[in-house]
Scaffold this motif. Structure first.
Motif, PDB file in Angstrom:
ATOM      1  N   ILE A 130       0.876  -1.073   0.041  1.00  0.00           N
ATOM      2  CA  ILE A 130      -0.029  -0.019  -0.024  1.00  0.00           C
ATOM      3  C   ILE A 130       0.861   1.383  -0.004  1.00  0.00           C
ATOM      4  O   ILE A 130       0.763   2.063  -0.776  1.00  0.00           O
ATOM      5  N   ALA A 131       1.917   1.204   0.995  1.00  0.00           N
ATOM      6  CA  ALA A 131       2.584   2.795   1.220  1.00  0.00           C
ATOM      7  C   ALA A 131       3.339   2.841  -0.104  1.00  0.00           C
ATOM      8  O   ALA A 131       3.447   4.268  -0.575  1.00  0.00           O
ATOM      9  N   PRO A 132       3.870   2.108  -0.613  1.00  0.00           N
ATOM     10  CA  PRO A 132       4.972   2.316  -1.863  1.00  0.00           C
ATOM     11  C   PRO A 132       4.073   2.966  -3.120  1.00  0.00           C
ATOM     12  O   PRO A 132       4.767   3.453  -4.045  1.00  0.00           O
ATOM     13  N   HIS A 133       2.809   2.773  -3.155  1.00  0.00           N
ATOM     14  CA  HIS A 133       2.085   2.802  -4.367  1.00  0.00           C
ATOM     15  C   HIS A 133       1.142   4.039  -4.161  1.00  0.00           C
ATOM     16  O   HIS A 133       0.722   4.954  -5.074  1.00  0.00           O
ATOM     17  N   ILE A 134       0.149   4.007  -3.092  1.00  0.00           N
ATOM     18  CA  ILE A 134      -0.838   4.885  -3.048  1.00  0.00           C
ATOM     19  C   ILE A 134      -0.741   5.464  -1.571  1.00  0.00           C
ATOM     20  O   ILE A 134      -1.697   6.355  -1.159  1.00  0.00           O
ATOM     21  N   GLY A 135       0.290   5.218  -0.765  1.00  0.00           N
ATOM     22  CA  GLY A 135       0.338   5.531   0.514  1.00  0.00           C
ATOM     23  C   GLY A 135       0.539   6.891   0.623  1.00  0.00           C
ATOM     24  O   GLY A 135      -0.031   7.722   1.739  1.00  0.00           O
ATOM     25  N   SER A 136       1.170   7.763  -0.175  1.00  0.00           N
ATOM     26  CA  SER A 136       1.291   9.497  -0.247  1.00  0.00           C
ATOM     27  C   SER A 136      -0.126  10.117  -0.585  1.00  0.00           C
ATOM     28  O   SER A 136      -0.098  11.279  -0.343  1.00  0.00           O
ATOM     29  N   VAL A 137      -0.937   9.389  -1.315  1.00  0.00           N
ATOM     30  CA  VAL A 137      -2.244  10.080  -1.670  1.00  0.00           C
ATOM     31  C   VAL A 137      -2.903  10.663  -0.401  1.00  0.00           C
ATOM     32  O   VAL A 137      -3.080   9.708   0.377  1.00  0.00           O
ATOM     33  N   LEU A 138      -3.578  11.651  -0.611  1.00  0.00           N
ATOM     34  CA  LEU A 138      -4.589  12.107   0.619  1.00  0.00           C
ATOM     35  C   LEU A 138      -5.561  11.247   0.332  1.00  0.00           C
ATOM     36  O   LEU A 138      -6.086  11.002  -0.805  1.00  0.00           O
ATOM     37  N   VAL A 139      -6.342  10.956   1.715  1.00  0.00           N
ATOM     38  CA  VAL A 139      -7.400   9.948   1.789  1.00  0.00           C
ATOM     39  C   VAL A 139      -8.505  10.657   0.990  1.00  0.00           C
ATOM     40  O   VAL A 139      -9.245   9.844   0.203  1.00  0.00           O
ATOM     41  N   GLN A 140      -8.758  12.101   1.029  1.00  0.00           N
ATOM     42  CA  GLN A 140      -9.845  12.516   0.317  1.00  0.00           C
ATOM     43  C   GLN A 140      -9.706  12.722  -1.060  1.00  0.00           C
ATOM     44  O   GLN A 140     -10.606  13.047  -1.829  1.00  0.00           O
ATOM     45  N   ARG A 141      -8.410  12.508  -1.531  1.00  0.00           N
ATOM     46  CA  ARG A 141      -8.290  12.359  -3.107  1.00  0.00           C
ATOM     47  C   ARG A 141      -7.904  11.165  -3.594  1.00  0.00           C
ATOM     48  O   ARG A 141      -7.868  11.108  -4.969  1.00  0.00           O
ATOM     49  N   LEU A 142      -8.156   9.943  -2.742  1.00  0.00           N
ATOM     50  CA  LEU A 142      -8.022   8.800  -3.251  1.00  0.00           C
ATOM     51  C   LEU A 142      -9.231   8.561  -4.067  1.00  0.00           C
ATOM     52  O   LEU A 142     -10.348   8.832  -3.899  1.00  0.00           O
TER      53      LEU A 142
ATOM     54  N   VAL B 154     -11.441   6.028  -7.379  1.00  0.00           N
ATOM     55  CA  VAL B 154     -11.620   4.741  -7.850  1.00  0.00           C
ATOM     56  C   VAL B 154     -10.331   4.371  -9.008  1.00  0.00           C
ATOM     57  O   VAL B 154     -10.004   3.257  -9.191  1.00  0.00           O
ATOM     58  N   ALA B 155     -10.211   5.398  -9.847  1.00  0.00           N
ATOM     59  CA  ALA B 155      -9.237   5.017 -10.819  1.00  0.00           C
ATOM     60  C   ALA B 155      -7.856   4.955 -10.213  1.00  0.00           C
ATOM     61  O   ALA B 155      -7.108   3.908 -10.594  1.00  0.00           O
ATOM     62  N   ASP B 156      -7.539   5.581  -8.779  1.00  0.00           N
ATOM     63  CA  ASP B 156      -6.365   5.284  -8.224  1.00  0.00           C
ATOM     64  C   ASP B 156      -6.240   3.993  -7.876  1.00  0.00           C
ATOM     65  O   ASP B 156      -5.266   3.200  -7.842  1.00  0.00           O
ATOM     66  N   VAL B 157      -7.339   3.309  -7.218  1.00  0.00           N
ATOM     67  CA  VAL B 157      -7.299   2.030  -6.889  1.00  0.00           C
ATOM     68  C   VAL B 157      -7.413   1.089  -7.731  1.00  0.00           C
ATOM     69  O   VAL B 157      -6.579   0.062  -7.780  1.00  0.00           O
ATOM     70  N   GLU B 158      -7.810   1.154  -8.988  1.00  0.00           N
ATOM     71  CA  GLU B 158      -7.945   0.202 -10.125  1.00  0.00           C
ATOM     72  C   GLU B 158      -6.427   0.505 -10.918  1.00  0.00           C
ATOM     73  O   GLU B 158      -5.927  -0.881 -10.826  1.00  0.00           O
TER      74      GLU B 158
ATOM     75  N   LEU C 183      -7.331  -2.225   2.933  1.00  0.00           N
ATOM     76  CA  LEU C 183      -7.458  -0.589   2.364  1.00  0.00           C
ATOM     77  C   LEU C 183      -8.984  -0.513   2.443  1.00  0.00           C
ATOM     78  O   LEU C 183      -9.434   0.793   3.146  1.00  0.00           O
ATOM     79  N   THR C 184     -10.234  -1.353   2.261  1.00  0.00           N
ATOM     80  CA  THR C 184     -11.203  -1.228   2.433  1.00  0.00           C
ATOM     81  C   THR C 184     -11.818  -0.924   3.602  1.00  0.00           C
ATOM     82  O   THR C 184     -12.726  -0.549   4.108  1.00  0.00           O
TER      83      THR C 184
ATOM     84  N   GLY D  48     -14.739   0.416  -1.462  1.00  0.00           N
ATOM     85  CA  GLY D  48     -15.855  -0.696  -1.057  1.00  0.00           C
ATOM     86  C   GLY D  48     -16.904  -0.947  -2.155  1.00  0.00           C
ATOM     87  O   GLY D  48     -16.752  -0.870  -3.079  1.00  0.00           O
ATOM     88  N   ARG D  49     -18.114  -0.953  -1.325  1.00  0.00           N
ATOM     89  CA  ARG D  49     -19.238  -1.512  -2.184  1.00  0.00           C
ATOM     90  C   ARG D  49     -19.441  -0.235  -3.292  1.00  0.00           C
ATOM     91  O   ARG D  49     -19.925  -0.664  -4.345  1.00  0.00           O
ATOM     92  N   ASP D  50     -19.222   0.670  -3.193  1.00  0.00           N
ATOM     93  CA  ASP D  50     -19.724   1.989  -4.178  1.00  0.00           C
ATOM     94  C   ASP D  50     -18.482   2.218  -4.915  1.00  0.00           C
ATOM     95  O   ASP D  50     -18.727   2.942  -5.996  1.00  0.00           O
ATOM     96  N   GLY D  51     -17.195   1.556  -4.755  1.00  0.00           N
ATOM     97  CA  GLY D  51     -16.292   1.697  -5.516  1.00  0.00           C
ATOM     98  C   GLY D  51     -15.542   0.588  -6.158  1.00  0.00           C
ATOM     99  O   GLY D  51     -16.404  -0.275  -6.558  1.00  0.00           O
ATOM    100  N   GLU D  52     -14.464   0.425  -6.508  1.00  0.00           N
ATOM    101  CA  GLU D  52     -13.827  -0.539  -7.065  1.00  0.00           C
ATOM    102  C   GLU D  52     -13.619  -1.965  -6.146  1.00  0.00           C
ATOM    103  O   GLU D  52     -13.285  -1.619  -5.160  1.00  0.00           O
TER     104      GLU D  52
END
Length: 383
Positions: free
Chosen positions: A101-113, A115-119, A142-143, A161-165
């Protein structure tokens, strides 16, 4: 409820507005900078936020990153009462955070993460050679963390979660079973090997690797043909192995020993005593480990997997020896309740779901197993 818009730069504007009163009864003023082409667009953004505040759906801006949030939630889950996780599980979650998680999306702000980021995160992990099961485990962590972010008002909705990827699907690793006709050849190779006794406890008693290595001599009664499972090895990366009580009450159990295992354990005990005498150590304490490391301490369960592969006795994993044991019991006609008690499952439902494919090989046997679980008379086979 009103607010103000102030120009900050060529295309940046500062929004100022109040949110609802908190527990202390005081209103809080929010300052947020947005990028807009002109004053009209900035006022529209302000109007959206003021409307959200009125509707109770506004989420205050936060600089919290994904890595920091997941880290804090893992620590919270470790002491969360009913929904708490064990130290072992928390250790696994930290490894997932550190490696995936940390090496790839760890620095992203939670509020800016998004669905495309998760995919994209899924694709990156999968193309790096990770199995879909590992990626799914990382997604689960992560979920759960993002679900908590919604509950705590950090984000309005979860993008994982349920509403996302959703997590990538995967086929669980195939369960390999030793067939009864293969036993004679396997036992011939196994006898005299250094992992013989440990393997026999898994194969003919259904013990897990951690339960085998946590076993102490005062929990084994060869004369009574019984052993008592009271602990398992807890192995957390970066820490020395320790023991802990089984995860469920059912895991704490007594297991009857077949004669073939008693013979192997007597031989193991004799050789252990002879070695201690030769080293001038004398007799071991009554609660000494049955399978200690060279320094007398606990061994990690992974050592059994490595030694079993090196032995080359059979093309199955060490844990498949336990599965094979269950297969033998099913073939012998034992009901799921008895099997569940012997192998430490919480109930027969777990046994039936785990080994459903073995029952499906004989539909009559499956019906009999279900009837036995419900306390009914077994269904006789036709023919």
């Amino acid at each position: 409820m009103k607010g103000t818009v102030t120009k900050r730069g060529k295309h940046s504007w500062r929004l100022k507005f109040d949110v609802s009163a908190g527990p202390d009864g005081k209103r809080k003023t929010i300052y947020e900078t947005v990028r807009c082409a002109g004053i009209k667009e900035a006022r529209l953004e302000l109007a959206k936020r003021v409307a959200a505040v009125s509707q109770g759906s506004f989420v205050a801006p936060s600089r919290l990153t994904v890595a920091d949030h997941v880290c804090s939630r893992i620590e919270a889950w470790r002491v969360a009462g009913k929904r708490s996780v064990s130290d072992y599980t928390a250790g696994r979650y930290r490894d997932i955070l550190r490696l995936y998680i940390a090496p790839h999306i760890g620095s992203v702000l939670v509020q800016r993460l998004s669905v495309a980021d998760v995919e994209q995160w899924h694709r990156t992990l999968l193309t790096s050679g990770l199995g879909a099961g590992t990626v799914r485990n990382a997604h689960t962590v992560l979920t759960r963390a993002l679900r908590d972010a919604v509950r705590h008002g950090i984000v309005a909705r979860s993008v994982a979660g349920r509403d996302g990827e959703t997590a990538p699907s995967y086929a669980p690793e195939e369960m390999k079973i030793i067939k009864p006709k293969e036993l004679e050849g396997i036992l011939a190779k196994l006898r005299g090997h250094r992992i013989c006794a440990e393997a026999m406890l898994a194969l003919f008693c259904g013990l897990r690797a951690g339960e085998v290595l946590a076993l102490r001599w005062d929990a084994v009664s060869l004369d009574d043909k019984m052993l008592h499972v009271r602990a398992t090895v807890l192995d957390i990366n970066g820490q020395a192995p320790t023991t802990k009580a089984p995860k469920t009450k059912a895991g704490r159990r007594s297991v009857t020993l077949p004669d073939v295992v008693i013979d192997v354990l007597r031989d193991h005990r004799r050789r252990q005593l002879e070695l201690r005498v030769a080293l001038g150590l004398g007799r071991p304490e009554a609660d000494a480990l049955v399978f200690p490391s060279t320094d007398g301490g606990l061994r990690r369960p992974t050592t059994l997997s490595h030694e079993w592969r090196e032995a080359g006795v059979a093309d199955v994993r060490f844990h498949d020896l336990r599965h094979s044991h269950v297969s033998f019991l099913i073939d012998a006609g034992l009901d799921p309740v008895t099997i569940a008690t012997r192998i430490g499952h919480k109930n027969a439902k777990v046994t039936l779901s785990t080994y459903a494919h073995l029952y499906q090989e004989d539909d009559g046997r499956a019906a009999a197993a279900i009837n036995a679980t419900l306390g009914a008379n077994p269904v006789p086979k036709n023919g």
